[in-house]
Design a protein around this motif. Structure first.
Motif, PDB file in Angstrom:
ATOM      1  N   UNK A 103      -4.178   6.682   6.809  1.00 23.71           N
ATOM      2  CA  UNK A 103      -2.849   6.822   6.198  1.00 23.71           C
ATOM      3  C   UNK A 103      -1.796   6.104   7.027  1.00 23.71           C
ATOM      4  N   UNK A 104      -0.968   5.304   6.359  1.00 22.66           N
ATOM      5  CA  UNK A 104       0.215   4.673   6.959  1.00 22.66           C
ATOM      6  C   UNK A 104      -0.131   3.874   8.209  1.00 22.66           C
ATOM      7  N   UNK A 105       0.220   4.371   9.408  1.00 22.44           N
ATOM      8  CA  UNK A 105       0.003   3.596  10.627  1.00 22.44           C
ATOM      9  C   UNK A 105      -1.431   3.641  11.133  1.00 22.44           C
ATOM     10  N   UNK A 106      -2.301   4.437  10.490  1.00 26.47           N
ATOM     11  CA  UNK A 106      -3.718   4.432  10.850  1.00 26.47           C
ATOM     12  C   UNK A 106      -4.354   3.192  10.224  1.00 26.47           C
ATOM     13  N   UNK A 150       0.845   5.334   2.028  1.00 27.37           N
ATOM     14  CA  UNK A 150      -0.198   4.389   1.653  1.00 27.37           C
ATOM     15  C   UNK A 150      -1.456   4.797   2.406  1.00 27.37           C
ATOM     16  N   UNK A 151      -2.592   4.728   1.745  1.00 30.44           N
ATOM     17  CA  UNK A 151      -3.841   5.194   2.356  1.00 30.44           C
ATOM     18  C   UNK A 151      -4.974   4.241   2.012  1.00 30.44           C
ATOM     19  N   UNK A 203      -4.443   2.760  -1.653  1.00 29.10           N
ATOM     20  CA  UNK A 203      -3.813   3.544  -2.701  1.00 29.10           C
ATOM     21  C   UNK A 203      -2.390   3.884  -2.275  1.00 29.10           C
ATOM     22  N   UNK A 204      -1.470   3.733  -3.202  1.00 32.79           N
ATOM     23  CA  UNK A 204      -0.067   4.088  -2.971  1.00 32.79           C
ATOM     24  C   UNK A 204       0.187   5.418  -3.662  1.00 32.79           C
ATOM     25  N   UNK A 205       0.668   6.385  -2.916  1.00 29.04           N
ATOM     26  CA  UNK A 205       0.906   7.721  -3.468  1.00 29.04           C
ATOM     27  C   UNK A 205       2.320   7.759  -4.046  1.00 29.04           C
ATOM     28  N   UNK A 232      -0.106  -0.118   8.314  1.00 25.37           N
ATOM     29  CA  UNK A 232      -1.164  -1.114   8.210  1.00 25.37           C
ATOM     30  C   UNK A 232      -1.843  -0.974   6.856  1.00 25.37           C
ATOM     31  N   UNK A 233      -2.417  -2.072   6.352  1.00 26.19           N
ATOM     32  CA  UNK A 233      -3.114  -2.039   5.055  1.00 26.19           C
ATOM     33  C   UNK A 233      -4.378  -2.881   5.128  1.00 26.19           C
TER      34      UNK A 233
END
Length: 285
Positions: free
Chosen positions: A107-110, A127-128, A147-149, A266-267
């Motif tokens: 999730x997000x910065x992970x 974002x995940x 995926x965008x929540x 990150x994505x």
């Protein structure tokens, strides 16, 4: 000075040279890094990996249908496990080198390798990345989606979109008898053009008979470097694109979770590919 030759491509004694042998040997004699024969999958192996990919894609399709704000990452893990085993397959991450769950949820910065748990609850704007890997009848496949929540910020949405574009650009430049470095060069250029950076500590990889095989598919670098791409090779492309700096660290508590050093988002998108005589075939979506 001539480069030292790493002789990966060895013709069995007494065997007649094929056109493929001659072509690969010519690259090898020039000092290029070429694959070993074991990295060239047989038609039977390719079909097995393709079947595994069908299950893997089905898992991600289910996640796409069900993911929502208020859901925990543990619920995602349980859904992935149930779908996978109900289709006669095994979640590849489960117990892999001690990883405790069936899927990675980041999730997000992970950046990657996030471990599902009951405390990570998806919120509006998150974002995940959901990274799924499947073993079916001994054959491995691997893919991830973002995926965008709900509605997120324009900056996060751009990051997700550019990460997908990076994957698509990498796909387009990958060609038979090109090089792994061609992929990374094109991906890094696109990320930098959009103001983002590419993670350098993690990469794509060969896959199919094992979870991780050669070659390493880095998402940065120079054209004409890295391993020669030969029809029959199966590998992932999975660029990890950071909003800020490319540097990352691994969470000391769990030993798995990779986080951006500056804690900006990150994505990542990932497919498994088969290199054919005409270019890439996608085996997992």
């Amino acid at each position: 000075m001539r480069r030292k030759i790493r002789r990966n491509w060895i013709v069995p004694e007494g065997a007649e040279l094929t056109d493929l042998d001659r072509k690969i040997l010519a690259f090898q004699e020039e000092g290029c890094l070429v694959p070993s024969r074991k990295l060239i999958k047989t038609p039977e192996q390719i079909e097995g990996i393709r079947r595994s990919g069908v299950v893997n894609t089905g898992v991600l399709d289910l996640v796409a249908q069900e993911i929502h704000a208020g859901m925990t990452t543990l619920e995602i893990d349980e859904m992935v496990y149930d779908y996978t085993v109900s289709h006669g397959a095994i979640p590849a991450p489960l117990n892999y080198e001690g990883f405790p769950k069936s899927v990675c949820t980041s999730i997000n910065e992970v950046v990657c390798h996030g471990i599902p748990n009951e405390f990570d609850v998806l919120e509006e704007g998150d974002i995940i990345n959901v990274d799924v890997s499947t073993i079916l009848d001994g054959y491995y496949s691997d893919a991830s989606r973002m995926f965008v929540i709900g509605q997120t910020t324009p900056e996060k949405q751009k990051l997700v979109d550019v990460a997908r574009e990076c994957l698509e650009i990498g796909m387009k430049v990958a060609r038979p008898f090109g090089f792994v470095g061609d992929i990374g060069n094109a991906i890094e250029k696109h990320a930098r053009k959009n103001g983002f950076s590419i993670v350098r500590d993690l990469c794509g990889h060969g896959v199919g008979l094992e979870f991780h095989e050669e070659p390493d598919v880095e998402h940065f670098g120079r054209k004409g470097t890295g391993m020669l791409l030969v029809p029959g090779m199966v590998f992932t492309i999975e660029p990890m694109v950071n909003m800020g700096d490319w540097r990352v660290f691994v969470d000391e508590e769990d030993g798995w979770t990779v986080v951006t050093e500056d804690e900006l988002p990150s994505a990542q998108w990932e497919h498994t590919f088969l290199m054919t005589e005409n270019g890439l075939e996608i085996l997992t979506y």
